[in-house]
Design a protein around this motif. Sequence first.
Motif, mmCIF file in Angstrom:
data_model
loop_
_atom_site.group_PDB
_atom_site.id
_atom_site.type_symbol
_atom_site.label_atom_id
_atom_site.label_comp_id
_atom_site.label_asym_id
_atom_site.label_seq_id
_atom_site.Cartn_x
_atom_site.Cartn_y
_atom_site.Cartn_z
ATOM 1 N N SER A 1 0.846 -1.189 0.000
ATOM 2 C CA SER A 1 0.000 0.000 0.000
ATOM 3 C C SER A 1 0.881 1.238 0.000
ATOM 4 O O SER A 1 2.017 1.218 0.503
ATOM 5 N N PRO B 1 -4.319 6.550 2.666
ATOM 6 C CA PRO B 1 -4.026 5.834 1.418
ATOM 7 C C PRO B 1 -4.014 6.788 0.230
ATOM 8 O O PRO B 1 -4.770 7.755 0.190
ATOM 9 N N GLN C 1 -4.456 6.979 -3.790
ATOM 10 C CA GLN C 1 -4.961 6.310 -4.989
ATOM 11 C C GLN C 1 -4.278 6.866 -6.233
ATOM 12 O O GLN C 1 -3.869 8.019 -6.285
ATOM 13 N N THR D 1 -2.337 2.045 -7.827
ATOM 14 C CA THR D 1 -3.029 1.849 -6.548
ATOM 15 C C THR D 1 -4.522 2.143 -6.667
ATOM 16 O O THR D 1 -4.945 3.068 -7.346
ATOM 17 N N GLY E 1 -5.330 2.578 -1.783
ATOM 18 C CA GLY E 1 -3.897 2.787 -1.911
ATOM 19 C C GLY E 1 -3.110 1.514 -2.128
ATOM 20 O O GLY E 1 -1.890 1.497 -1.955
ATOM 21 N N GLU E 2 -3.782 0.427 -2.549
ATOM 22 C CA GLU E 2 -3.149 -0.883 -2.603
ATOM 23 C C GLU E 2 -2.951 -1.396 -4.035
ATOM 24 O O GLU E 2 -3.726 -1.073 -4.931
ATOM 25 N N VAL E 3 -1.916 -2.235 -4.188
ATOM 26 C CA VAL E 3 -1.724 -3.027 -5.410
ATOM 27 C C VAL E 3 -1.319 -4.437 -4.993
ATOM 28 O O VAL E 3 -0.666 -4.632 -3.970
#
Length: 208
Positions: free
Chosen positions: A144, A152, A154, A177, A181-183
Motif C-alpha cells: 500500500s 491511502p 490512490q 493503486t 492505496g493498494e496493489v
Amino acid sequence: SGVPNALSAAFNITNDVADYISVTSEPQNTEAGSVIGGTPTATVFDQYGNSVSGVDVTVDPNQSAFASGTTTVQSDANGVSAFDDLIINDAADDYQLFFQSAGVTTGNSVFFEISNASPDTIIIQTQPNETVAGAAISGPPKVSVVDEFSNPVQGETVTISEAGGYTIDAGTLSLVTDENGEVEYTDLVINTEGINYQFRFSVDGIEN
C-alpha cells in the motif's frame, strides 16, 4: 403653528443578546496537513440581525479532529470570528464544521473534502513466499502507498523489481493503486531456482 421643532440629544441603540451564528465564509476542499482553505468564518447575530461582538465562538468538525489550530475565537467589532489556522490530517469526504457558542443557535458549514497529501511511504502488506520455479509467486505480494499522515494514496504507479538485479520472467511489473492505496501482484513468475530473492517496490523515487 410657528413653534420651532425641538431636537433631542443623540442616543444609541445597542444590539440584543447573541441569538444565532451564520457561516459567512465557507471552508474549501483542502489537502491533508494544510490550513483549511477559504478561511472559515462565522458571524454572530442577535434576533434582529444585528452583529454581536465579544462572543466566544468554538468550531468543531463533524468527524475526526483538528490536528492543530485555534478552535475558539471571540467575535470582533463586526461580530466576526475567523478561523485561519485550522488543520485536519485525516483524509475523508463530507467534512462539515460546526460553529457554536453557549445558548446560541449553531452555524453549520457546507460539506467539504480533505484529500490525501503526496505519497510518502510504501508499506508491504503481504510478503512473497517460497514458490516453485515457473509458478506465480505465492503470497501474492501486496503493498500500500500512504502519505505522511497514513492516508491511502490512490492512482500511484507502483513498480516491482528483484533487488539483486534478476529480471522477473513474467508478470505485470507496474500497477496503479486502488482507492485503498493498494496493489497486488498476482502473476509474477521466476523460472530460475535460487535463494534469497527479494522484491523492491518503488513509486516515483520512493522505495520500500
